[in-house]
Design an enzyme around this catalytic site. Structure first.
Site, mmCIF file in Angstrom:
data_model
loop_
_atom_site.group_PDB
_atom_site.id
_atom_site.type_symbol
_atom_site.label_atom_id
_atom_site.label_comp_id
_atom_site.label_asym_id
_atom_site.label_seq_id
_atom_site.Cartn_x
_atom_site.Cartn_y
_atom_site.Cartn_z
ATOM 1 N N LYS A 79 0.847 -1.196 0.000
ATOM 2 C CA LYS A 79 0.000 0.000 0.000
ATOM 3 C C LYS A 79 0.884 1.248 0.000
ATOM 4 O O LYS A 79 1.925 1.273 0.663
ATOM 5 C CB LYS A 79 -0.888 -0.032 1.252
ATOM 6 N N SER A 154 -9.668 1.691 2.800
ATOM 7 C CA SER A 154 -8.798 2.440 1.930
ATOM 8 C C SER A 154 -7.755 1.598 1.208
ATOM 9 O O SER A 154 -7.172 2.068 0.231
ATOM 10 C CB SER A 154 -8.104 3.542 2.739
ATOM 11 N N SER A 178 -9.771 -0.586 7.092
ATOM 12 C CA SER A 178 -9.162 -0.429 5.763
ATOM 13 C C SER A 178 -8.462 -1.648 5.170
ATOM 14 O O SER A 178 -8.174 -1.667 3.984
ATOM 15 C CB SER A 178 -8.162 0.719 5.781
HETATM 16 N N1 LIG Z 1 -8.860 4.150 7.252
HETATM 17 C C1 LIG Z 1 -9.754 3.239 7.435
HETATM 18 O O1 LIG Z 1 -9.472 2.239 8.113
HETATM 19 C C2 LIG Z 1 -11.050 3.348 6.731
HETATM 20 C C3 LIG Z 1 -12.127 4.188 7.273
HETATM 21 N N2 LIG Z 1 -13.249 4.000 6.396
HETATM 22 C C4 LIG Z 1 -11.760 5.650 7.309
HETATM 23 O O2 LIG Z 1 -12.020 6.304 6.333
HETATM 24 O O3 LIG Z 1 -11.266 6.152 8.277
#
Ligand SMILES: NC(=O)C[C@H](N)C(=O)O
Length: 491
Positions: A79, A154, A178
């Site tokens: 990532k 993400s 994410s």
């Molecule tokens: N970063 C993550 O683990 C995803 C979460 N949906 C966020 O936007 O914070």
């Protein structure tokens, strides 16, 4: 079997037995990436030249019978918020478009020492903020199961690349889901380890009290193997815990008789699609047929976790992202006259809309007068949820539920309404707020042919128990065995 269908374990065996050369593996996967990633969009940067050179050097070692390192010749994707020395690390942001780290993250050092081959850096929501990878500054990523669908986020690029057979494993990061949510959307296996299991040194910080790096793979065994290799503390991450046992594969195969699994009613209640609920109920029956008992329980404060998470995560983000000021590194606005103007213009131009929204929210939450009312209350809720879940672990081994309320949705379907996307994190957030480990594995396909993910949450540092239960479940239902990896024909 085609190279792109092979797991880490199979590739490792075939390279060790000299049935295939590292350069054949790496070359075959680059061919596939070149043919199909234009349609998927999982990579931001393809590391072909360096990776091929490394693979050829490994070929020579193979010829000399010096196949050292637990991932000798195994390709991987990373990532793009994990620092890779001398290789662009953009966080999918204009702010870091030209940023090349001068050091490797701890996890990269470990994987490089294991002789894995870095195939490229993967697309994500900007600074890991989002759930569909549509917040990337550079491009969208599509779900290999259905190109109309989002891959989740993400870590959407990382999950899509594993599902598409571009790499046998990737690393993602998980702050509020994410790793697990994109794993669920793309029909692969994703682990958010216990907070403190894996060093965060070299992971570009979003919300430091929640962030963890985790592996995305096509099966449970591979996942356990990669987590073993990336685990361990580092003196530059004071929150990583030294002295822990990181052995997961040994004894992972135990039968499940006597295991007690809790199924919180809030995890299959309001807001969860019928298809997902049915899939989880069926999974519960599978666990019972394997000897476990599954009982319905309650985590009463579940309904508040989304609010608490977005207050805490945004607060931490507003502080962590203050370093991007157009002076030290990253994007620099042109034509400014005063320092203040320079800060403002740089940040206005360098960050995307969602990142700015969170910085504003976080700054507001931490400001005098709002701190007690919002931030402190969110932290208290964090304590309450932890008590409720810890309480369950005094009686149960694992908590079962879906990973996401619905299967993957279409691109553009929710991008105008971030609040809708925030709500979807309700099932993954509890593990982040409490620091507990949680794994997503495929549990079925929706009527429209999109994967559904099941989540197993464990007590702190109980990853082995999770892997054990997941492995037994996977023996009953393995999406990739059933379908023989995704037959991508997008060329
Ligand atoms: N970063 C993550 O683990 C995803 C979460 N949906 C966020 O936007 O914070």
């Amino acid at each position: 079997m085609n190279i792109h269908e092979m797991t880490v374990e199979t590739l490792y065996e075939k390279i060790q037995s000299k049935e295939i050369k590292p350069s054949e593996v790496v070359g075959a996967l680059f061919d596939r990436i070149e043919a199909s990633d234009e349609a998927i969009g999982s990579f931001l940067f393809v590391n072909k030249e360096e990776a091929m050179k490394q693979a050829e050097a490994l070929d020579r070692l193979q010829e000399e019978d010096r196949m050292e390192g637990p991932l000798f010749g195994i390709p991987m994707g990373i990532k793009d918020n994990i620092c890779t020395k001398d290789i662009l690390t953009t966080c999918a942001s204009r702010m870091l478009e030209d940023f090349t780290p001068v050091y490797d993250a701890t996890v990269m050092e470990k994987l490089n020492d294991a002789n894995a081959v870095m195939m490229g850096k993967q697309n994500m929501d900007e600074f890991a903020m989002g759930g569909s990878t549509e917040n990337s500054y550079f491009k969208n990523t599509r779900n290999p199961w259905d190109l109309k669908a989002v891959p989740g986020g993400s870590s959407g690029g990382s999950a899509a690349a594993v599902a598409a057979g571009f790499v046998p494993f990737s690393l993602g990061s998980d702050t509020g889901g994410s790793v697990r949510q994109p794993a669920a959307f793309c029909g692969v296996v994703g682990m958010k380890p216990t907070y403190g299991r894996v060093s965060r040194y070299g992971l570009v910080a979003f919300a430091s009290s929640l962030d963890q790096i985790g592996p995305i793979t096509r099966n449970v065994r591979d996942n356990a193997r990669i987590l073993e290799l990336i685990s361990g503390s580092h003196n530059k991450d004071a929150t990583s815990k030294p002295g822990m046992d990181h052995q997961f594969l040994d004894g992972i195969d135990k039968d499940l008789s006597g295991m007690k699994i809790a199924l919180p009613k809030e995890f299959i209640g309001e807001g969860i699609s019928t298809e997902v609920e049915e899939s989880i109920r069926k999974a519960a029956e599978t666990f019972e047929s394997l000897g476990a008992t599954v009982e319905e329980v309650s985590i009463p404060h579940t309904k508040y976790v989304v609010s608490a998470y977005y207050l805490i995560a945004s607060s931490e983000a507003s502080s962590n992202l203050a370093r991007f000021d157009g002076i030290r590194y990253g994007y620099k606005a042109e034509g400014t006259e005063t320092l203040e103007e320079h800060y403002k213009k740089t940040r206005a131009e360098g960050f995307g809309e969602e990142v700015k929204r969170r910085i504003l929210l976080g700054t507001f939450v931490l400001s005098a007068g709002h701190y007690d009312q919002h931030y402190i209350r969110a932290q208290k809720l964090r304590g309450v949820i932890e008590r409720e879940m810890k309480g369950l672990f005094s009686e149960y081994d694992l908590i079962l539920g879906p990973t996401t309320p619905t299967p993957a949705y279409d691109l553009g379907e929710k991008s105008d309404d971030q609040l809708e996307m925030y709500k979807d994190d309700i099932l993954t957030i509890p593990a982040n707020l409490t620091g507990m480990p949680a794994l997503s594995i495929p549990s079925g396909l929706s009527a429209s042919g999109r994967p559904i993910g099941l989540q197993l949450i464990g007590n702190h540092f109980d990853e082995k128990k999770i892997y054990n239960a997941a492995l037994k479940f996977e023996e009953q239902f393995n999406l990739h065995e059933e379908l023989k990896t995704l037959q991508l024909e997008v060329q």
